[in-house]
Write an enzyme that holds these catalytic residues in place. Structure first.
Site, PDB file in Angstrom:
ATOM      1  N   GLY A 196      33.731  19.997   0.615  1.00  0.00           N
ATOM      2  CA  GLY A 196      33.889  18.733  -0.118  1.00  0.00           C
ATOM      3  C   GLY A 196      35.224  18.097   0.195  1.00  0.00           C
ATOM      4  O   GLY A 196      36.148  18.742   0.714  1.00  0.00           O
ATOM      5  N   GLY A 197      35.310  16.813  -0.137  1.00  0.00           N
ATOM      6  CA  GLY A 197      36.457  16.011   0.238  1.00  0.00           C
ATOM      7  C   GLY A 197      37.763  16.474  -0.379  1.00  0.00           C
ATOM      8  O   GLY A 197      38.803  16.493   0.277  1.00  0.00           O
ATOM      9  N   HIS A 243      39.287  11.001  -7.331  1.00  0.00           N
ATOM     10  CA  HIS A 243      38.728  10.978  -5.971  1.00  0.00           C
ATOM     11  C   HIS A 243      37.489  10.111  -5.852  1.00  0.00           C
ATOM     12  O   HIS A 243      36.974   9.924  -4.760  1.00  0.00           O
ATOM     13  CB  HIS A 243      38.409  12.406  -5.523  1.00  0.00           C
ATOM     14  CG  HIS A 243      39.641  13.215  -5.256  1.00  0.00           C
ATOM     15  ND1 HIS A 243      40.147  13.412  -4.001  1.00  0.00           N
ATOM     16  CD2 HIS A 243      40.507  13.824  -6.113  1.00  0.00           C
ATOM     17  CE1 HIS A 243      41.246  14.136  -4.077  1.00  0.00           C
ATOM     18  NE2 HIS A 243      41.496  14.403  -5.358  1.00  0.00           N
ATOM     19  N   LYS A 279      25.050   8.812  -1.885  1.00  0.00           N
ATOM     20  CA  LYS A 279      25.350   8.712  -0.457  1.00  0.00           C
ATOM     21  C   LYS A 279      24.350   7.809   0.272  1.00  0.00           C
ATOM     22  O   LYS A 279      24.516   7.531   1.458  1.00  0.00           O
ATOM     23  CB  LYS A 279      25.385  10.098   0.187  1.00  0.00           C
ATOM     24  CG  LYS A 279      26.444  11.031  -0.426  1.00  0.00           C
ATOM     25  CD  LYS A 279      27.881  10.646  -0.061  1.00  0.00           C
ATOM     26  CE  LYS A 279      28.904  11.608  -0.656  1.00  0.00           C
ATOM     27  NZ  LYS A 279      30.293  11.210  -0.397  1.00  0.00           N
ATOM     28  N   ASP A 311      31.240   5.008  -2.911  1.00  0.00           N
ATOM     29  CA  ASP A 311      31.939   6.233  -2.514  1.00  0.00           C
ATOM     30  C   ASP A 311      33.423   6.001  -2.738  1.00  0.00           C
ATOM     31  O   ASP A 311      33.937   4.933  -2.360  1.00  0.00           O
ATOM     32  CB  ASP A 311      31.669   6.514  -1.027  1.00  0.00           C
ATOM     33  CG  ASP A 311      31.677   8.002  -0.697  1.00  0.00           C
ATOM     34  OD1 ASP A 311      32.321   8.769  -1.439  1.00  0.00           O
ATOM     35  OD2 ASP A 311      31.049   8.400   0.293  1.00  0.00           O
ATOM     36  N   ALA A 327      33.643   9.308   7.536  1.00  0.00           N
ATOM     37  CA  ALA A 327      33.906   8.156   8.410  1.00  0.00           C
ATOM     38  C   ALA A 327      35.193   8.388   9.201  1.00  0.00           C
ATOM     39  O   ALA A 327      35.278   8.114  10.399  1.00  0.00           O
ATOM     40  CB  ALA A 327      34.031   6.891   7.578  1.00  0.00           C
ATOM     41  N   TYR A 372      57.803  -2.550 -42.783  1.00  0.00           N
ATOM     42  CA  TYR A 372      59.258  -2.492 -42.603  1.00  0.00           C
ATOM     43  C   TYR A 372      59.684  -1.374 -41.639  1.00  0.00           C
ATOM     44  O   TYR A 372      60.055  -1.627 -40.504  1.00  0.00           O
ATOM     45  CB  TYR A 372      59.976  -2.341 -43.962  1.00  0.00           C
ATOM     46  CG  TYR A 372      61.478  -2.385 -43.804  1.00  0.00           C
ATOM     47  CD1 TYR A 372      62.127  -3.594 -43.585  1.00  0.00           C
ATOM     48  CD2 TYR A 372      62.235  -1.220 -43.837  1.00  0.00           C
ATOM     49  CE1 TYR A 372      63.504  -3.645 -43.381  1.00  0.00           C
ATOM     50  CE2 TYR A 372      63.614  -1.270 -43.644  1.00  0.00           C
ATOM     51  CZ  TYR A 372      64.237  -2.482 -43.421  1.00  0.00           C
ATOM     52  OH  TYR A 372      65.597  -2.527 -43.222  1.00  0.00           O
TER      53      TYR A 372
HETATM   54  C1  GDG Z   1      34.934  13.097  -2.829  1.00  0.00           C
HETATM   55  C2  GDG Z   1      34.600  11.617  -2.973  1.00  0.00           C
HETATM   56  C3  GDG Z   1      36.368  11.099  -1.285  1.00  0.00           C
HETATM   57  C4  GDG Z   1      30.296  17.866   5.012  1.00  0.00           C
HETATM   58  N1  GDG Z   1      29.330  18.597   5.592  1.00  0.00           N
HETATM   59  C5  GDG Z   1      29.915  19.703   6.078  1.00  0.00           C
HETATM   60  C6  GDG Z   1      31.262  19.625   5.796  1.00  0.00           C
HETATM   61  N2  GDG Z   1      31.477  18.490   5.125  1.00  0.00           N
HETATM   62  C7  GDG Z   1      32.786  18.006   4.666  1.00  0.00           C
HETATM   63  C8  GDG Z   1      33.186  16.786   5.456  1.00  0.00           C
HETATM   64  C9  GDG Z   1      34.170  16.108   4.536  1.00  0.00           C
HETATM   65  C10 GDG Z   1      33.669  16.500   3.157  1.00  0.00           C
HETATM   66  O1  GDG Z   1      32.758  17.583   3.332  1.00  0.00           O
HETATM   67  C11 GDG Z   1      32.929  15.371   2.493  1.00  0.00           C
HETATM   68  O2  GDG Z   1      33.873  14.433   2.039  1.00  0.00           O
HETATM   69  P1  GDG Z   1      33.505  12.970   1.557  1.00  0.00           P
HETATM   70  O3  GDG Z   1      34.762  12.223   1.398  1.00  0.00           O
HETATM   71  O4  GDG Z   1      32.620  12.368   2.564  1.00  0.00           O
HETATM   72  O5  GDG Z   1      32.681  13.108   0.200  1.00  0.00           O
HETATM   73  P2  GDG Z   1      32.784  13.945  -1.224  1.00  0.00           P
HETATM   74  O6  GDG Z   1      32.556  15.389  -1.038  1.00  0.00           O
HETATM   75  O7  GDG Z   1      31.804  13.276  -2.105  1.00  0.00           O
HETATM   76  O8  GDG Z   1      34.288  13.748  -1.730  1.00  0.00           O
HETATM   77  C12 GDG Z   1      34.908  10.894  -1.667  1.00  0.00           C
HETATM   78  C13 GDG Z   1      36.731  12.564  -1.308  1.00  0.00           C
HETATM   79  O9  GDG Z   1      36.362  13.183  -2.549  1.00  0.00           O
HETATM   80  C14 GDG Z   1      38.227  12.775  -1.089  1.00  0.00           C
HETATM   81  O10 GDG Z   1      38.979  12.134  -2.058  1.00  0.00           O
HETATM   82  O11 GDG Z   1      36.571  10.601   0.020  1.00  0.00           O
HETATM   83  O12 GDG Z   1      34.638   9.521  -1.805  1.00  0.00           O
HETATM   84  O13 GDG Z   1      33.234  11.430  -3.333  1.00  0.00           O
HETATM   85  O14 GDG Z   1      35.455  16.612   4.711  1.00  0.00           O
HETATM   86  O15 GDG Z   1      33.716  17.185   6.678  1.00  0.00           O
HETATM   87  N3  GDG Z   1      32.138  20.568   6.167  1.00  0.00           N
HETATM   88  C15 GDG Z   1      31.642  21.624   6.851  1.00  0.00           C
HETATM   89  N4  GDG Z   1      30.326  21.763   7.125  1.00  0.00           N
HETATM   90  C16 GDG Z   1      29.438  20.839   6.770  1.00  0.00           C
HETATM   91  O16 GDG Z   1      28.242  20.984   7.039  1.00  0.00           O
HETATM   92  N5  GDG Z   1      32.491  22.569   7.258  1.00  0.00           N
END
Ligand code: GDG
Length: 721
Positions: free
Chosen positions: A34-35, A166, A273, A367, A373, A489
């Site tokens: 996750g992000g 986030h 998404k 998002d 991206a 007061y």
């Molecule tokens: C929250 C907010 C904000 C995905 N598939 C695999 C994998 N990933 C990694 C990606 C990326 C991360 O997961 C996803 O990050 P996102 O930013 O796209 O989305 P959220 O998880 O919803 O994150 C978002 C973020 O927080 C940061 O503040 O940008 O808007 O919703 O890093 O690479 N990683 C691996 N295998 C996968 O199959 N290893």
């Protein structure tokens, strides 16, 4: 590992960077995805710190979360099964997540889930507080912990606390659908700095604070006046570890020659998404542009997420069916238009996909930012690919060289993919070069460093309100009406002092009062908890009306002296109570007799005795048949008469201006404590009311003013309006 006093940063997030799960093989530990983890794990690895979070499962006796080679300490916060349901799946993911992503129809509102959210947020604060000694900063993350800053502030009033969200912060019209809207805002305002990805979210937050909490906000500087504290609100767009993605892309094996071009989608499987919309847009592309059939595939990687929640299970079924239907419709013997992977891939494999894809199709319905991206852009080390990005992702605010689309517009998205697939190399290169340049510069390190610098610098102060602000609050409201100005007061006109007799009116305040009272279209009244004699002596101005003892006694121009008829009955008993309370007094405690009520003060008594003194006074007051009310280092005793400052103000208005007073008179009231809330309630809609001072407590006043200085600014405005 024990709490260390040398940790510079304490991170609190719902999840730890590792997740534990239990299977037949026992306890397993893997890296969380996750992000948020992608952003913070490198930060703590490089600079050190501690991470407090939920490990994903309960540890049993003797089991350890930590390993000797962990780069920094991780502190687990335990959740029960019911808390996982209510706090996590419930309030966090079924209420806040959809609502904050502007999908209110999906949001569920459940009081039990809210209660659990509050309990768990408090627990995070308590665990973190134990580890916060010596930490330069406590950094709280994301929507699961909106109340944690407030709980932490209560335990550690002097801590430097910062918060980062986030996900998007929704517009006012959506945010106020939450029954707990004000509580969540107050939760965040306990932080010194509140950060968002983009300016739009910060502006939404400022608007919510201004409209729902009636606090002063400066939208340009991002400052919020929160009682005596000031909160800084700012946008910090998150980045990625650019070099890591770039290097990984360079290191992975060369792409095998493929017959088809690849359009890539990578997401957690989540309805925000826009995966279904994306699949439909791809279907539309194949309808509108048959020339792409057998020449292009959509490779969709969906990482399992929240798969115990029924909505996510349903989404998975919907996507399975959609993939099946589109493939069934277009597939030929050697080609299927959609390749769908429902799993997580190792980072190297992900990098390879990024590098070898021709188009990244990233179409969230909303998002916070979207790191995929940015990771795609960083991985374009070879033949440059094209980024097609939803306008509704935070990333679109800066990544202007992408092809931006509205994900709800299926035809438009299909057209954008066509454009991306047919773009010549020169244009692809110029777009990707610009995108890469920005992401290289705005990496996750810069994000973290700017945020930390912002947290260190937070602490500016707003100037007292200007005339233009008072114009907006009361200008139009008063035009053509007579003003009845009522003021408490202590704490409103005069600063609270160690002893009530020392709470004097400043010369400036006295002058402003005189000037207000000398206007033909304005009457001034002081409404106080002090006795009538006392408050009229403290102010000592003739043309002013005074209401003492919370309005039980009233005297002034245009009104016959009023003493509540039931008072006589209680005077004798009040004197007996005073004698009884004298016996409770120790050095530094005293009884203030106010005729119609009394106050037991213990501000200057030994602090270890405060609780005992308060309890004993309350007990004696109740036993004597009086109402007891806790004030600051004091307990008040009032006769149990259904009469308060609110009744008194209405009585004055009716007596002085007649029963139809609201046709020609507009009341304005300012007060700083709980007893003033009675006036705020009766005047709501009829007048304009101001709560002065601390902003942590709920109020029904129309607006909040920081302190006595702000009241002075208001009186000066009213005097010369
Ligand atoms: C929250 C907010 C904000 C995905 N598939 C695999 C994998 N990933 C990694 C990606 C990326 C991360 O997961 C996803 O990050 P996102 O930013 O796209 O989305 P959220 O998880 O919803 O994150 C978002 C973020 O927080 C940061 O503040 O940008 O808007 O919703 O890093 O690479 N990683 C691996 N295998 C996968 O199959 N290893």
């Amino acid at each position: 590992m024990s709490p260390s006093s040398e940790n510079p940063i304490l991170v609190i997030a719902n999840r730890l960077p590792v997740t534990l799960s239990r299977s037949s093989r026992g306890l397993e530990r893997r890296h969380s995805t996750g992000g948020l983890v992608s952003a913070l794990d490198p930060l703590l690895t490089h600079r050190g710190g501690t991470w407090v979070g939920w490990p994903g499962t309960k540890l049993r006796e003797g089991e350890q979360l930590a390993r000797p080679d962990d780069p920094y300490p991780m502190v687990p916060v335990e959740l029960s099964a019911s808390e996982v349901n209510r706090y996590y799946h419930g309030f966090s993911n079924a209420t806040l997540w959809p609502l904050f992503h502007s999908l209110p129809d999906r949001a569920r509102f459940d009081r039990h889930c809210w209660d659990s959210y509050e309990t768990v947020n408090r627990r995070f604060a308590e665990v973190a507080a134990e580890w916060s000694d010596g930490a330069e900063l406590v950094w709280v993350h994301d929507y699961q912990l909106l109340r944690t800053p407030l709980h932490l502030r209560r335990i550690r009033p002097d801590a430097r606390i910062a918060y980062f969200l986030h996900i998007p912060f929704p517009p006012y019209d959506l945010f106020r659908l939450l029954p707990w809207d004000r509580e969540l805002l107050r939760g965040l305002l306990a932080a010194d700095l509140v950060g968002f990805h983009v300016r739009g979210y910060a502006q939404n937050f400022l608007e919510c604070v201004e409209r729902l909490l009636a606090q002063r906000v400066d939208r340009d500087s991002g400052l919020i006046e929160h009682g005596e504290r000031t909160v800084q609100v700012e946008a910090f767009p998150i980045g990625i570890d650019f070099r890591q993605y770039e290097q990984r892309a360079m290191a992975v094996q060369q792409r095998e020659p493929r017959r088809e071009k690849v359009v890539l989608g990578v997401d957690r499987l989540d309805y925000t998404k826009g995966i279904s919309q994306r699949l439909r847009a791809f279907e539309r592309l194949l309808e509108m542009h048959p020339e792409h059939r057998e020449k292009v595939v959509l490779l969709q990687l969906a990482v399992p997420s929240r798969d115990q929640v029924s909505e996510y299970q349903q989404l998975k079924r919907e996507i399975d069916e959609l993939v099946g239907r589109i493939n069934g419709r277009f597939a030929t013997s050697g080609w299927s238009p959609i390749q769908y992977l429902y799993r997580s891939l190792p980072p190297e494999r992900l990098s390879q996909l990024y590098r070898d894809s021709d188009v990244a199709l990233i179409t969230p319905l909303r998002d916070g930012m979207n790191l995929v991206a940015k990771e795609f852009v960083a991985s374009q080390v070879d033949d440059p690919g094209v980024l097609v990005l939803s306008r509704l992702a935070g990333a679109a605010e800066t990544m202007r060289e992408a092809i931006l689309v509205n994900p709800f517009d299926i035809d438009g998205t299909a057209g954008a993919v066509h454009r991306a697939l047919t773009m010549d190399e020169a244009e692809r290169r110029s777009r990707i070069v610009a995108l890469r340049r920005r992401e290289r510069r705005n990496s996750v390190d810069l994000w973290a460093n700017s945020f930390l610098a912002g947290a260190r610098a937070a602490g500016g102060k707003l100037a007292p309100p200007a005339d233009s602000e008072f114009d907006a609050w009361v200008g139009e409201f008063l035009r053509g009406y007579h003003l009845a100005l009522f003021l408490d007061y202590d704490g409103t006109l005069a600063r609270i002092a160690d002893h009530p007799s020392a709470a004097d009116l400043s010369p400036g305040m006295r002058d402003a009062l005189v000037r207000c009272a000398s206007r033909d279209d304005t009457d001034v009244g002081i409404v106080s908890g002090r006795s009538l004699d006392d408050v009229s002596k403290m102010v000592g101005l003739e043309p002013i009306l005074y209401a003492g003892n919370h309005g039980l006694e009233i005297e002034g121009p245009g009104i016959r002296r009023f003493t509540h008829e039931d008072l006589g009955h209680y005077r004798q008993r009040l004197q007996e109570l005073a004698r009884d309370l004298e016996e409770t007094c120790i050095p530094g405690a005293w009884v203030e007799e106010k005729g119609a009520s009394l106050t037991f003060h213990y501000r200057e008594a030994d602090e270890t005795q405060h609780v005992r003194l308060a309890e004993e006074a309350q007990r004696k007051i109740r036993a004597a048949g009086f109402q007891s009310r806790q004030a600051l280092c004091a307990v008040e005793a009032r006769p149990p008469i259904g009469w308060d400052k609110g009744h008194a103000v209405l009585h004055i208005l009716r007596t002085r201006y007649g029963p139809a007073w609201s046709a020609s008179v507009r009341p304005v009231y300012a007060g700083d404590d709980e007893t003033d809330e009675d006036v705020f309630r009766v005047l709501s809609g009829l007048g304009r009311t101001f709560r002065v001072g601390s902003a942590d407590v709920p109020t029904t006043a129309d607006r909040q003013l920081a302190d006595v200085d702000a009241v002075l600014a208001m009186l000066q405005y009213l005097a010369r309006r």
